[in-house]
Design an enzyme around this catalytic site. Structure first.
Site, mmCIF file in Angstrom:
data_model
loop_
_atom_site.group_PDB
_atom_site.id
_atom_site.type_symbol
_atom_site.label_atom_id
_atom_site.label_comp_id
_atom_site.label_asym_id
_atom_site.label_seq_id
_atom_site.Cartn_x
_atom_site.Cartn_y
_atom_site.Cartn_z
ATOM 1 N N TYR A 185 56.532 11.450 88.587
ATOM 2 C CA TYR A 185 57.790 11.995 88.060
ATOM 3 C C TYR A 185 58.521 12.839 89.095
ATOM 4 C CZ TYR A 185 56.386 10.366 83.450
ATOM 5 O OH TYR A 185 56.033 9.580 82.391
ATOM 6 N N ASP A 244 50.548 11.988 78.760
ATOM 7 C CA ASP A 244 51.918 11.574 79.013
ATOM 8 C C ASP A 244 52.240 10.154 78.556
ATOM 9 O OD1 ASP A 244 54.523 11.609 80.494
ATOM 10 O OD2 ASP A 244 53.457 10.094 81.668
ATOM 11 N N ASP A 248 47.798 6.725 80.064
ATOM 12 C CA ASP A 248 46.662 7.244 80.816
ATOM 13 C C ASP A 248 46.348 8.673 80.359
ATOM 14 O OD1 ASP A 248 48.831 8.580 81.740
ATOM 15 O OD2 ASP A 248 48.864 7.617 83.706
#
Ligand SMILES: *[C@@H]1O[C@H](CO)[C@@H](O)[C@H](O)[C@H]1NC(C)=O
Ligand SMILES: *[C@@H]1O[C@H](CO)[C@@H](O)[C@H](O)[C@H]1NC(C)=O
Ligand SMILES: *[C@@H]1O[C@H](CO)[C@@H](O)[C@H](O)[C@H]1NC(C)=O
Ligand SMILES: *[C@@H]1O[C@H](CO)[C@@H](O)[C@H](O)[C@H]1NC(C)=O
Ligand SMILES: *[C@@H]1O[C@H](CO)[C@@H](O)[C@H](O)[C@H]1NC(C)=O
Ligand SMILES: *[C@@H]1O[C@H](CO)[C@@H](O)[C@H](O)[C@H]1NC(C)=O
Length: 581
Positions: A264, A96, A99
């Protein structure tokens, strides 16, 4: 004599199952190439290179077994056991951000945004010779999303625990296990994540099927494949049905998967339902889906939202898409001029003022709160929507003003800012040197990520970083993730904008004017003011009686200080309002 060779070539094309990649491959040039003027023309070679680099960033973010065509030589196969905990193959897809987690909700948004952009401004990819890489990037995303959509009513929304981010800093060969797979399903649904993935599949199906909205635009990138488009559409329809009729009802996905809410958390699902219904209405020529989307707009009171466009909030894109489709197909019963008015109310609030965003001293469109982490993202998404809307605008003055505003935001991101730094890694010698990316840094000492190693091991070409703080200051610190992190969704609007500039701009991107050393001469002292660091905010002094701590701002002239006083007064007021309401 040549026939066997031709057959061989055809066979190898089919084996690719996609637009063949160029040989030799496109590779980013050294950053110094971004400090010299191109010879102009269309396509402008600097914009073409930028588009190529923006796509190259995604290749550096790949997870799973890398193909033989991998261009990022410092990347390795990784996370090859993803999905084993649920007896599925969930390898592949993209990491994403800086990381190693894989997150479906922001990935879906990214893919939706890029496919929509490549439907409208797709000939920019063609002109820049980047369409094969666009196809490659989209398929790497969509093929993984298909794996994640493991059954009609099952969608994997995250792989790996978010805590990974706080406990592991290192390369792609030592990613710690376990990497759990998190799902939504019929009894534990996630309306937003299912509809968001449906929107991505539908938007990309439109692109692959050549279903263009209008000839006000350049037309789609040349990667059409009817078989693939049909497969994407099937996934879109199933996911939309899952979103609208799961037996567990409708809910935000972190309700079913709390782990996914760490990074998120979604604020609602009305916008995802509406945008999925819209892209699907176009994909299936369905006026009832268009009407359904208009129903969601009413039901969820989406018209009262005037904030940012991003992975969570799709609402500002809706009036544009409603208008595009209403104009293209009046038989759906949409009223293009009504949607035009809704869109212009929102855009006027940005361009002429009156919306919640304001411009920083240096000219960046800034939303207190949202822009405190990754400040360029709201700005670039606004620029992307404005640019797309221009051909639909009701007046010539709006066409000019919207386009000029969008161009100014793009110029800011590309170096026309108080730091004289373009915020794309590897674009120019003044680009960020310290993107918050564990892989690119080459370090493995989580308590010293800023200095270990002193210089990042790899240049993460094409990565748009978070961006400066609200005082236009960029500190280039690896641990300052709001400013220096990279992410799939940060690059998305810039891709569409770059494709448009390839088509339409003879002038170079702003950064070619910046010779080596401009950022070093502007680099601020002290600490930033953002979500990771509040040391540099100077807030307490301001809020307690409006006193200004001049000591924290080195090197300002008296004139500048006077102009700042009024500006700071406004900011301090806004902060107090934030606290009160
Ligand atoms: C179209 O896409 C399908 C599915 O990925 C693939 O099998 C096929 O080879 C593609 N066709 C062409 C001409 O690229
Ligand atoms: C990939 O493996 C090589 C060889 O071990 C290593 O030097 C490199 O840093 C690895 N890449 C990443 C991103 O960890
Ligand atoms: C459905 O999803 C929930 C939430 O992720 C999970 O706890 C449950 O095990 C899943 N059900 C099945 C049958 O896999
Ligand atoms: C869409 O549906 C309308 C009305 O049913 C029909 O007239 C039109 O031909 C269809 N368009 C396409 C592209 O199939
Ligand atoms: C669209 O809405 C406007 C008012 O916003 C109205 O004047 C116009 O007649 C409508 N057009 C159609 C085709 O219904
Ligand atoms: C692109 O250029 C054409 C022709 O110069 C112009 O009509 C159009 O408005 C431009 N589009 C954008 C988005 O700048």
């Amino acid at each position: 004599m040549w026939a066997p060779l031709v057959l061989l070539v055809l066979a190898s094309w089919q084996a690719f199952a996609q637009v063949p990649l160029p040989e030799p491959p496109f590779l980013p040039q050294n950053a110094s190439a971004g400090a010299s003027a191109s010879s102009g023309g269309i396509p402008n070679s600097q914009w073409s290179s930028m588009l190529g680099n923006l796509l190259y960033f995604y290749e550096a973010q790949r997870s799973g077994k890398l193909p033989s065509t991998n261009r990022v030589k410092w990347r390795n196969d990784s996370a090859l056991t993803d999905g084993q905990d649920v007896k599925l193959d969930l390898t592949g897809g993209y990491y994403d951000a800086g990381d190693f987690i894989k997150c479906t909700f922001p990935l879906s948004f990214t893919v939706m945004s890029i496919c929509w952009g490549a439907t409208d401004f797709g000939k920019g990819y063609d002109l820049a010779n980047q369409t094969p890489y666009l196809d490659d990037m989209l398929r790497w995303s969509l093929d993984w999303l298909m794996k994640a959509h493991a059954a009609n009513n099952t969608l994997f929304v995250q792989v790996a625990h978010d805590e990974l981010d706080n406990t592991y800093w290192g390369g792609d060969r030592g990613i710690p296990l376990p990497r759990p797979s998190y799902q939504i399903n019929d009894t534990s649904p996630g309306t937003d994540a299912a509809a968001g993935a449906a929107a991505a599949f539908a938007a990309c199906s439109n692109l692959y099927a050549n279903r263009v909205f209008s000839n006000s635009y350049s037309g789609p990138a040349t990667l059409q494949n009817a078989t693939y488009a049909a497969t994407l559409l099937k996934h879109a329809e199933q996911l939309f049905t899952f979103a609208t009729s799961a037996s567990g009802g409708q809910t935000v996905y972190q309700h079913s998967v709390p782990e996914a809410g760490v990074a998120y958390a979604s604020s609602g699902y009305g916008d995802e339902l509406a945008i999925a219904a819209l892209f699907l209405s176009w994909a299936t020529n369905s006026s009832s889906l268009y009407q359904q989307a208009q129903g969601y707009w009413q039901q969820y009171d989406l018209g009262s939202y005037n904030g940012v466009f991003n992975w969570d909030f799709k609402t500002p894109g809706l009036p544009v898409l409603f208008a595009q489709i209403a104009q293209a197909n009046p038989s759906f019963g949409g009223n293009a001029s009504t949607w035009q008015a809704v869109a212009e109310k929102y855009f006027d609030g940005i361009v002429y003022g009156g919306g919640p965003g304001y411009q920083t001293h240096g000219g960046l469109l800034y939303y207190d709160g949202d822009s405190d982490d990754a400040s360029l993202n709201p700005s670039l998404n606004a620029a992307m929507l404005l640019t797309r809307y221009v051909p639909l605008a009701s007046t010539q003055s709006r066409r000019n003003d919207y386009l000029n505003y969008a161009k100014a935001q793009v110029n800011y991101a590309l170096g026309n800012n108080p730091m004289q730094a373009p915020y794309i890694v590897g674009a120019n010698p003044n680009s960020p040197q310290n993107p918050h990316s564990a892989m690119a840094s080459g370090g493995n000492d989580i308590s010293n990520i800023n200095t270990s190693p002193p210089q990042e091991a790899y240049v993460l070409y094409g990565a748009v970083v978070g961006g400066p703080d609200k005082y236009d200051r960029f500190f280039d610190l690896r641990d300052d993730w709001p400013e220096t992190e990279v992410a799939l969704d940060y690059n998305a609007p810039m891709l569409t904008l770059a494709a448009m500039h390839v088509l339409n701009d003879t002038a170079d991107p702003f950064y070619t004017l910046l010779k080596a050393g401009t950022y070093d001469s502007k680099k601020p002292q002290g600490m930033p003011c953002d979500e990771a660091h509040t040391e540099g905010c100077g807030g307490p002094q301001l809020n307690q009686g409006g006193k200004i701590a001049l000591g924290v701002i080195p090197g300002l002239t008296g004139v500048a200080i006077f102009s700042l006083i009024g500006w700071w007064g406004m900011i301090s007021l806004r902060r107090e309002h934030d606290l009160l309401y």
